[in-house]
Write a protein that holds these residues in place. Structure first.
Motif, short mmCIF file in Angstrom:
data_model
loop_
_atom_site.label_atom_id
_atom_site.label_comp_id
_atom_site.label_asym_id
_atom_site.label_seq_id
_atom_site.Cartn_x
_atom_site.Cartn_y
_atom_site.Cartn_z
N PRO A 315 1.04 -1.31 -0.08
CA PRO A 315 -0.04 0.29 -0.01
C PRO A 315 0.52 0.89 -0.08
O PRO A 315 1.93 1.20 0.38
CB PRO A 315 -1.01 -0.01 1.58
N ILE A 316 0.30 2.74 -0.22
CA ILE A 316 1.30 3.53 -0.41
C ILE A 316 0.12 4.04 0.39
O ILE A 316 -0.86 4.83 0.09
CB ILE A 316 0.42 3.98 -2.01
N THR A 317 1.04 5.29 1.23
CA THR A 317 0.90 6.09 2.17
C THR A 317 1.66 7.55 1.91
O THR A 317 2.31 7.45 1.22
CB THR A 317 0.87 5.79 3.16
N PRO A 318 0.51 8.92 2.02
CA PRO A 318 1.12 10.00 2.13
C PRO A 318 2.42 10.08 2.68
O PRO A 318 2.23 9.62 3.71
CB PRO A 318 0.19 10.89 2.53
N MET A 319 3.89 10.47 2.39
CA MET A 319 4.90 10.45 2.41
C MET A 319 5.19 12.13 3.31
O MET A 319 4.67 13.13 3.01
CB MET A 319 5.96 10.55 1.73
N THR A 320 5.13 11.90 4.87
CA THR A 320 6.24 13.07 5.49
C THR A 320 6.91 14.13 4.97
O THR A 320 7.27 14.52 4.21
CB THR A 320 6.17 12.94 6.88
N TRP A 321 7.52 12.99 4.91
CA TRP A 321 9.04 13.98 3.48
C TRP A 321 9.34 12.93 2.68
O TRP A 321 9.28 11.57 2.20
CB TRP A 321 10.13 13.21 5.02
N LYS A 322 10.07 13.65 1.60
CA LYS A 322 9.74 13.15 0.10
C LYS A 322 11.20 13.98 -0.30
O LYS A 322 11.25 15.13 -0.91
CB LYS A 322 8.82 12.85 -0.61
N GLY A 323 11.99 13.09 -0.85
CA GLY A 323 12.80 13.65 -2.18
C GLY A 323 12.06 13.23 -3.12
O GLY A 323 11.53 12.66 -3.83
N VAL A 324 12.30 14.73 -4.05
CA VAL A 324 11.13 14.93 -5.46
C VAL A 324 12.43 15.30 -6.57
O VAL A 324 13.28 16.50 -6.50
CB VAL A 324 10.42 16.39 -5.55
N ASN A 325 12.14 15.26 -7.95
CA ASN A 325 13.24 15.15 -8.99
C ASN A 325 14.60 15.66 -8.85
O ASN A 325 15.71 15.88 -8.51
CB ASN A 325 12.41 16.75 -9.97
N LEU A 326 15.44 14.60 -7.90
CA LEU A 326 16.55 14.15 -7.46
C LEU A 326 17.12 13.68 -8.82
O LEU A 326 17.28 13.23 -9.65
CB LEU A 326 16.45 12.84 -6.48
N MET A 327 18.69 14.20 -9.55
CA MET A 327 19.56 14.43 -10.12
C MET A 327 20.27 14.28 -10.07
O MET A 327 20.80 15.44 -9.64
CB MET A 327 18.89 14.88 -11.81
N LEU A 328 21.70 13.54 -10.70
CA LEU A 328 23.26 13.85 -10.76
C LEU A 328 23.79 14.91 -11.77
O LEU A 328 23.13 14.71 -12.72
CB LEU A 328 24.20 12.74 -10.74
N ASP A 329 24.76 15.37 -11.39
CA ASP A 329 25.18 16.23 -12.20
C ASP A 329 26.85 15.93 -12.36
O ASP A 329 27.60 16.17 -11.37
CB ASP A 329 24.83 17.77 -12.89
N ILE A 330 27.83 16.54 -13.40
CA ILE A 330 29.24 16.51 -13.37
C ILE A 330 29.38 17.48 -14.07
O ILE A 330 29.31 17.84 -14.83
CB ILE A 330 29.25 15.27 -14.54
N SER A 331 30.86 18.13 -13.22
CA SER A 331 31.86 19.01 -14.10
C SER A 331 32.62 18.67 -14.76
O SER A 331 32.97 17.74 -15.16
CB SER A 331 32.10 19.85 -12.90
N SER A 332 33.10 19.37 -15.84
CA SER A 332 33.92 18.97 -16.68
C SER A 332 35.35 18.48 -16.18
O SER A 332 35.87 18.08 -16.73
CB SER A 332 34.90 20.53 -17.29
N THR A 333 35.31 18.71 -14.47
CA THR A 333 36.60 18.03 -14.03
C THR A 333 36.52 17.13 -13.01
O THR A 333 37.17 16.39 -12.78
CB THR A 333 37.07 19.34 -12.85
N GLY A 334 35.21 16.50 -13.29
CA GLY A 334 34.14 15.25 -12.81
C GLY A 334 34.15 15.47 -11.44
O GLY A 334 34.06 14.52 -10.69
N ALA A 335 33.65 16.64 -11.00
CA ALA A 335 33.36 16.78 -9.76
C ALA A 335 31.72 16.19 -9.97
O ALA A 335 30.83 16.89 -10.52
CB ALA A 335 33.39 18.48 -9.33
#
Length: 520
Positions: A315-335
């Protein structure tokens, strides 16, 4: 319009299946559950989906010709569940809620606008995360909640698989005899008393229309504000209550509706059902609390009746806390950096000014505690209020495997990941970019991308998810990572696309195409 809030006190976290996250067509069940939670909870304001707004107020109609049509979306959504589910055959393990109804809109048993109205409205939220049949299940729960039921009466689950062709005929009609009707419901798993109750529960909302049944409904029902000539089954067709039962038993109001009182006895399908056990079931349903509990229980069984090969989530219940639109990125130096939003759903407890978070590695080494920016998004929900804090921070890579805040964790895969901020989408094309550890590319070989694309299919308004696989080409290095691009990929429909990349047996987490940069 949002109705009165239904506070739940301290809301539980979203619960997941035990063990590792199971997958369906390469999609984590957690992603499916969180997408369903999003559509159910995020009603107005920041990150709102608008799904629930279609049935708020309960009298609302989202079809093409507007409120004067004499239709009611909430009732259409309930009817869609009935007509899609009741042709199930439990013994054979076939049918149930599988969106096969979309291929069946021209059958006499499916007269009216309800199928195409419903599927057309829900089409934008069909994706690799959420099938049309999952949307239909959510539609029923939303309708009942917005029409006077509760938000917690029917637990929501996700994981239904859409049919790709019509199912068997057999939805009972007004002229269907009692024996045939009971047999059809029995095949779908409902006994006589449950069939009576389901019929009363379903007819608590909505109307029967002259445009569909001119032999039952008088033409006088048609007007400029009721073009299809809808006549309610009781005096409160926009209230999910037991008045359809009490009017029938008490001989008042609409007497249970025109399927009880039709001039031609052969059209009195509801009457034949109600009296078939000497009104025992209807007498029990005359108690409002019994009516609500029984309807919720039966509707839950109906939306969870699926083909035997399908496994639904917890069952799915409303989440008090939630991460939304999480995404990774990388710089030209690899960070490598992680960004997104943290959402809080609250009612009684005021939200904090900022949220603290950290990341952890496979060796259980935690980063320094980080802090979000000030809240920049606010909304309302039938469960209370929503607030969003944006964040963006560099992580220790490679080796980081989770994002943590307020007692919950989100998995991170920093070995192979899509770069949404560097990917682009236009009306008909995608350019998918991704990164992978160079050490992985040396041992696992060529990277491929997968686009899960909702595409039109003949015979139904509902979309079908098609997997488009593309070869990714290395174009640069950045620190410990090699960067890849798909080049321009033409797709039939860029709406609601989900993407992931593969490298041998390794796979990235999926990302919504909506997060890609808009191209031209």
């Amino acid at each position: 319009m949002i109705p009165s809030f239904r506070p739940l006190g301290l809301l539980p976290l979203l619960m997941f299946s035990t063990g590792s996250f199971s997958q369906l067509n390469g999609i984590d069940i957690r992603d499916k559950m969180e997408e369903m939670e999003h559509i159910w909870v995020d009603n107005n304001g920041a990150n709102a989906d608008g799904f629930v707004g279609a049935v708020s107020p309960c009298t609302n109609y989202v079809g093409r010709n507007g409120p004067n049509e004499g239709e009611q979306s909430s009732a259409q959504w309930v009817r869609t569940v009935f007509h899609d589910s009741v042709t199930a055959n439990l013994a054979a393990g076939t049918g149930g809620l599988d969106a096969s109804l979309g291929f069946e809109s021209d059958r006499p048993e499916n007269l009216g606008l309800f199928i195409n109205d419903t599927l057309r409205f829900m089409s934008p939220t069909v994706s690799a995360y959420l099938s049309m049949s999952d949307n239909i299940a959510l539609g029923l729960v939303a309708s009942l909640a917005e029409c006077g039921g509760t938000t917690t009466g029917i637990p929501l689950r996700v994981g239904r698989i859409d049919a790709e062709e019509a199912g068997p005929a057999g939805v009972p009609m007004p002229t269907t005899d009692l024996e045939t009707t009971l047999a059809q419901f029995a095949a779908a798993g409902f006994n006589q008393s449950e069939t009576i109750a389901l019929t009363a529960c379903g007819h608590s909302l909505g109307r029967i229309h002259y445009s569909n049944f001119p032999d039952i409904v008088n033409a006088s029902a048609v007007s400029t504000t009721n073009v299809n000539g809808g006549v309610g089954f009781d005096a409160t067709p926009a209230d999910f209550d037991n008045l359809v039962v009490t009017e029938y038993l008490g001989g008042t109001g609409s007497l249970g509706g025109l399927l009880v009182t039709a001039g031609n006895a052969s059209d009195r399908s509801d009457f034949r059902l109600y009296v078939s056990d000497n009104n025992v079931t209807m007498q029990a349903l005359s108690v409002e609390a019994t009516f609500q509990a029984q309807c919720n229980s039966l509707f839950e069984r109906m939306i969870n009746t699926v083909p035997s090969a399908v496994t639904l989530s917890d069952p799915i219940t409303p989440m008090t806390w939630k991460g939304v639109n999480l995404m990774l990125d990388i710089s030209s130096t690899g960070a490598v950096s992680i960004s997104g939003l943290i959402r809080n759903l609250y009612y009684y407890v005021a939200p904090p000014t900022v949220v603290y978070y950290d990341t952890s590695t496979t060796d259980n080494v935690y980063s320094a505690v980080q802090v979000t920016a000030a809240a920049s998004g606010f909304g309302t929900s039938i469960f209370g209020y929503t607030i969003y804090w944006p964040f963006n921070n560099t992580i220790a890579s490679p080796g980081t495997n989770s994002l943590n805040f307020e007692g919950i964790s989100y998995p991170i895969n920093d070995e192979i990941f899509i770069l949404p901020a560097q990917s682009t989408s236009s009306r008909s094309n995608f350019v998918l970019k991704a990164a992978a550890l160079t050490s992985l590319t040396e041992s696992l070989g060529t990277m491929t991308g997968v686009l899960y694309v909702p595409e039109r299919q003949q015979g139904t308004v509902s979309s079908k998810i098609t997997n488009t696989t593309v070869e990714m080409t290395a174009y640069a290095t950045a620190g410990n990572y090699t960067l890849f691009s798909s080049g321009s990929v033409a797709v039939a429909n860029t709406r609601s696309v989900v993407a992931k990349v593969l490298l041998g047996d390794s796979a990235s987490r999926t990302v919504k195409g909506d997060l890609f940069q808009r191209g031209f």
